[in-house]
Design an enzyme around this catalytic site. Structure first.
Site, PDB file in Angstrom:
ATOM      1  N   CYS A  67      95.109 111.496  84.518  1.00 44.90           N
ATOM      2  CA  CYS A  67      95.788 110.620  83.555  1.00 44.90           C
ATOM      3  C   CYS A  67      97.290 110.827  83.599  1.00 44.90           C
ATOM      4  O   CYS A  67      97.774 111.946  83.548  1.00 44.90           O
ATOM      5  CB  CYS A  67      95.368 110.954  82.135  1.00 44.90           C
ATOM      6  SG  CYS A  67      93.692 110.567  81.765  1.00 44.90           S
TER       7      CYS A  67
ATOM      8  N   GLY B  96      99.598 101.103  83.517  1.00 41.59           N
ATOM      9  CA  GLY B  96      99.841  99.869  82.763  1.00 41.59           C
ATOM     10  C   GLY B  96      99.225  99.844  81.382  1.00 41.59           C
ATOM     11  O   GLY B  96      98.320 100.621  81.068  1.00 41.59           O
ATOM     12  N   GLU B  97      99.748  98.947  80.556  1.00 36.47           N
ATOM     13  CA  GLU B  97      99.244  98.765  79.187  1.00 36.47           C
ATOM     14  C   GLU B  97      98.313  97.534  79.190  1.00 36.47           C
ATOM     15  O   GLU B  97      98.774  96.399  79.305  1.00 36.47           O
ATOM     16  CB  GLU B  97     100.441  98.566  78.240  1.00 36.47           C
ATOM     17  CG  GLU B  97     100.116  98.047  76.863  1.00 36.47           C
ATOM     18  CD  GLU B  97      99.008  98.792  76.128  1.00 36.47           C
ATOM     19  OE1 GLU B  97      99.093 100.020  75.970  1.00 36.47           O
ATOM     20  OE2 GLU B  97      98.016  98.131  75.713  1.00 36.47           O
TER      21      GLU B  97
ATOM     22  N   ASN C  67      98.724 116.614  81.735  1.00 40.41           N
ATOM     23  CA  ASN C  67      98.848 116.796  83.184  1.00 40.41           C
ATOM     24  C   ASN C  67     100.340 116.784  83.462  1.00 40.41           C
ATOM     25  O   ASN C  67     101.013 115.805  83.141  1.00 40.41           O
ATOM     26  CB  ASN C  67      98.168 115.646  83.928  1.00 40.41           C
ATOM     27  CG  ASN C  67      96.673 115.634  83.676  1.00 40.41           C
ATOM     28  OD1 ASN C  67      95.995 116.632  83.878  1.00 40.41           O
ATOM     29  ND2 ASN C  67      96.168 114.523  83.191  1.00 40.41           N
TER      30      ASN C  67
ATOM     31  N   GLU D  68      97.112 102.013  92.351  1.00 41.79           N
ATOM     32  CA  GLU D  68      96.149 103.108  92.472  1.00 41.79           C
ATOM     33  C   GLU D  68      94.971 102.921  91.522  1.00 41.79           C
ATOM     34  O   GLU D  68      95.121 102.416  90.416  1.00 41.79           O
ATOM     35  CB  GLU D  68      96.844 104.425  92.147  1.00 41.79           C
ATOM     36  CG  GLU D  68      97.933 104.725  93.145  1.00 41.79           C
ATOM     37  CD  GLU D  68      98.490 106.118  92.946  1.00 41.79           C
ATOM     38  OE1 GLU D  68      98.370 106.912  93.883  1.00 41.79           O
ATOM     39  OE2 GLU D  68      99.032 106.396  91.882  1.00 41.79           O
TER      40      GLU D  68
HETATM   41  N1  SAH Z   1      98.506 102.523  78.993  1.00 41.92           N
HETATM   42  C1  SAH Z   1      97.317 102.830  78.317  1.00 41.92           C
HETATM   43  C2  SAH Z   1      96.207 103.236  79.259  1.00 41.92           C
HETATM   44  C3  SAH Z   1      96.570 104.070  80.451  1.00 41.92           C
HETATM   45  S1  SAH Z   1      97.035 105.727  80.227  1.00 41.92           S
HETATM   46  C4  SAH Z   1      97.551 103.905  77.298  1.00 41.92           C
HETATM   47  O1  SAH Z   1      98.603 104.499  77.307  1.00 41.92           O
HETATM   48  O2  SAH Z   1      96.685 104.107  76.467  1.00 41.92           O
HETATM   49  C5  SAH Z   1      95.492 106.585  79.915  1.00 41.92           C
HETATM   50  C6  SAH Z   1      95.676 107.812  79.008  1.00 41.92           C
HETATM   51  O3  SAH Z   1      96.375 108.851  79.696  1.00 41.92           O
HETATM   52  C7  SAH Z   1      96.488 107.501  77.752  1.00 41.92           C
HETATM   53  O4  SAH Z   1      95.916 108.110  76.622  1.00 41.92           O
HETATM   54  C8  SAH Z   1      97.805 108.150  78.081  1.00 41.92           C
HETATM   55  O5  SAH Z   1      98.556 108.427  76.942  1.00 41.92           O
HETATM   56  C9  SAH Z   1      97.356 109.376  78.841  1.00 41.92           C
HETATM   57  N2  SAH Z   1      98.410 110.031  79.611  1.00 41.92           N
HETATM   58  C10 SAH Z   1      99.565 109.511  80.057  1.00 41.92           C
HETATM   59  N3  SAH Z   1     100.286 110.458  80.698  1.00 41.92           N
HETATM   60  C11 SAH Z   1      99.562 111.594  80.658  1.00 41.92           C
HETATM   61  C12 SAH Z   1      99.757 112.908  81.152  1.00 41.92           C
HETATM   62  N4  SAH Z   1     100.837 113.232  81.821  1.00 41.92           N
HETATM   63  N5  SAH Z   1      98.790 113.824  80.936  1.00 41.92           N
HETATM   64  C13 SAH Z   1      97.651 113.491  80.278  1.00 41.92           C
HETATM   65  N6  SAH Z   1      97.409 112.258  79.796  1.00 41.92           N
HETATM   66  C14 SAH Z   1      98.349 111.315  79.967  1.00 41.92           C
HETATM   67 FE1  SF4 Z   2     102.193 102.933  80.004  1.00 38.80          FE
HETATM   68 FE2  SF4 Z   2     100.027 104.196  79.057  1.00 38.80          FE
HETATM   69 FE3  SF4 Z   2     101.799 105.486  80.637  1.00 38.80          FE
HETATM   70 FE4  SF4 Z   2     102.474 104.809  78.136  1.00 38.80          FE
HETATM   71  S1  SF4 Z   2     100.863 106.234  78.753  1.00 38.80           S
HETATM   72  S2  SF4 Z   2     103.764 104.544  79.987  1.00 38.80           S
HETATM   73  S3  SF4 Z   2     101.431 102.854  77.909  1.00 38.80           S
HETATM   74  S4  SF4 Z   2     100.505 103.768  81.229  1.00 38.80           S
END
Ligand code: SAH
Ligand code: SF4
Length: 336
Positions: free
Chosen positions: A327, A151-152, A285, A81
């Site tokens: 996010c 993804g990371e 979220n 996605e």
């Molecule tokens: N994996 C990387 C980038 C993708 S996630 C990382 O974790 O930084 C992008 C952002 O969305 C990150 O800051 C992550 O912590 C946040 N995120 C993940 N799950 C979320 C949620 N349920 N609600 C709001 N933000 C979230």
């Molecule tokens: Fe992976 Fe980023 Fe989600 Fe953590 S927040 S599981 S690092 S995508």
């Protein structure tokens, strides 16, 4: 789309043809070589065979019209996605870097089904190209790219950097590196490598979410390996080398990380950081992960603590929740 094939195809052609081929993809935004009428029929056929331009996808639009989620099918049949977020003059594409995610953050849906594989450069470029084509029809362009999808990014470091360098090239989209942002959960080796890249003015975002080790341990397993003191050290070092402001992402979770004590810890973490920063607060979220978003009253209270401790922050207004595009909501769904 397979960029390696493209390179092979153009290798034997005169330079002007190479330029025309790249223009057809990245400037004209064609979705079929048939449209490249400056090419002979035979050449068009050869390109179509080895390097088809079609992208198998389905689109979902949010009610407010600001967010579009694309479900794309990869050549191995897997789905990823990508999200387009329109905000003022900005058209940002939120790119996925991996199929699934191995980091296992407790509040995020992306890693819930584990990790399958890294995405290739072509697969990341394709995510951006898809929206670039859509925007072109409206006389608009992709203005920003954020590696904040599934993804990371730093576990797929080489391909992410290659994607940026590729799209930075004038023969493709010619996007300045400062228009790219990478968000990491705290993979320190990636932060270090990024600080040593030449001509790479990308923005770095760090997903902090708690400045208390014991708490961060429970929601982000990465913290057990790289605790806050090590993270602060890596970020300070990054700032010393790049002088680039660091974005600290802080997801607000009800009854978890929004007390006065949490703001005090955040202040302490920032004091340890020898860097310019801005904290980006993002109300959670809700996913099926069991954590809850705070009420707007609770958010307001936390903001007042941030103000009290003179923490520099902005609030990100999330869009796309109604199409599961916000996010942490991106997953490896097969449909809708
Ligand atoms: N994996 C990387 C980038 C993708 S996630 C990382 O974790 O930084 C992008 C952002 O969305 C990150 O800051 C992550 O912590 C946040 N995120 C993940 N799950 C979320 C949620 N349920 N609600 C709001 N933000 C979230
Ligand atoms: Fe992976 Fe980023 Fe989600 Fe953590 S927040 S599981 S690092 S995508």
């Amino acid at each position: 789309m397979n960029l390696e094939n493209l390179e092979k195809m153009v290798a034997g052609l005169p330079n002007f043809r190479k330029t025309q081929a790249y223009d057809a993809i990245f400037k004209s935004g064609y979705d079929s070589w048939e449209k490249a009428t400056n090419f002979s029929y035979l050449l068009r056929k050869a390109f179509e065979e080895k390097m088809p331009l079609s992208i198998d996808h389905e689109l979902f639009h949010s009610k407010d019209g600001k967010t579009t989620r694309a479900l794309m099918k990869l050549s191995d049949g897997k789905h990823i996605e990508t999200v387009l977020i329109r905000s003022g003059k900005r058209n940002s594409v939120c790119v996925s870097t991996q199929l699934g995610c191995p980091m296992g953050c407790a509040f995020c849906a992306s890693g819930k089904d584990g990790f399958t594989r890294n995405l290739t450069v072509s697969e990341m470029v394709e995510q951006i190209l898809l929206f670039s084509r859509i925007l072109k029809k409206e006389d608009e362009k992709v203005s920003n790219i954020v590696f904040m999808g599934m993804g990371e990014p730093f576990l797929n470091y080489k391909n992410v950097i290659e994607t940026i360098r590729f799209l930075n090239n004038k023969s493709t989209l010619g996007l300045a590196t400062r228009r790219f942002s990478i968000s990491t959960s705290g993979v320190l080796s990636g932060i270090k490598k990024l600080s040593m890249e030449e001509n790479m003015e990308v923005n770095l975002a760090i997903s902090l979410h708690s400045a208390i080790d014991k708490k961060r341990d429970t929601i982000m397993p990465v913290n057990k390996k790289f605790p806050l003191s090590k993270l602060a050290e890596a970020l300070s070092d990054y700032y010393e080398k790049t002088s680039r402001k660091i974005m600290i992402e802080y997801v607000l979770i009800k009854d978890f990380n929004i007390s006065d004590e949490d703001a005090v810890a955040l202040r302490k973490f920032i004091n340890e950081l020898d860097a310019a920063y801005v904290v980006n607060i993002i109300p959670l979220n809700e996913t099926s992960c069991g954590y809850e978003a705070p009420t707007s009253f609770e958010i307001g209270k936390f903001k007042s603590y941030l103000e009290k401790y003179k923490i520099n922050f902005v609030q990100r207004f999330s869009s796309g929740g109604d199409i599961n595009a916000a996010c942490g909501q991106l997953v490896r769904r097969e449909k809708g």
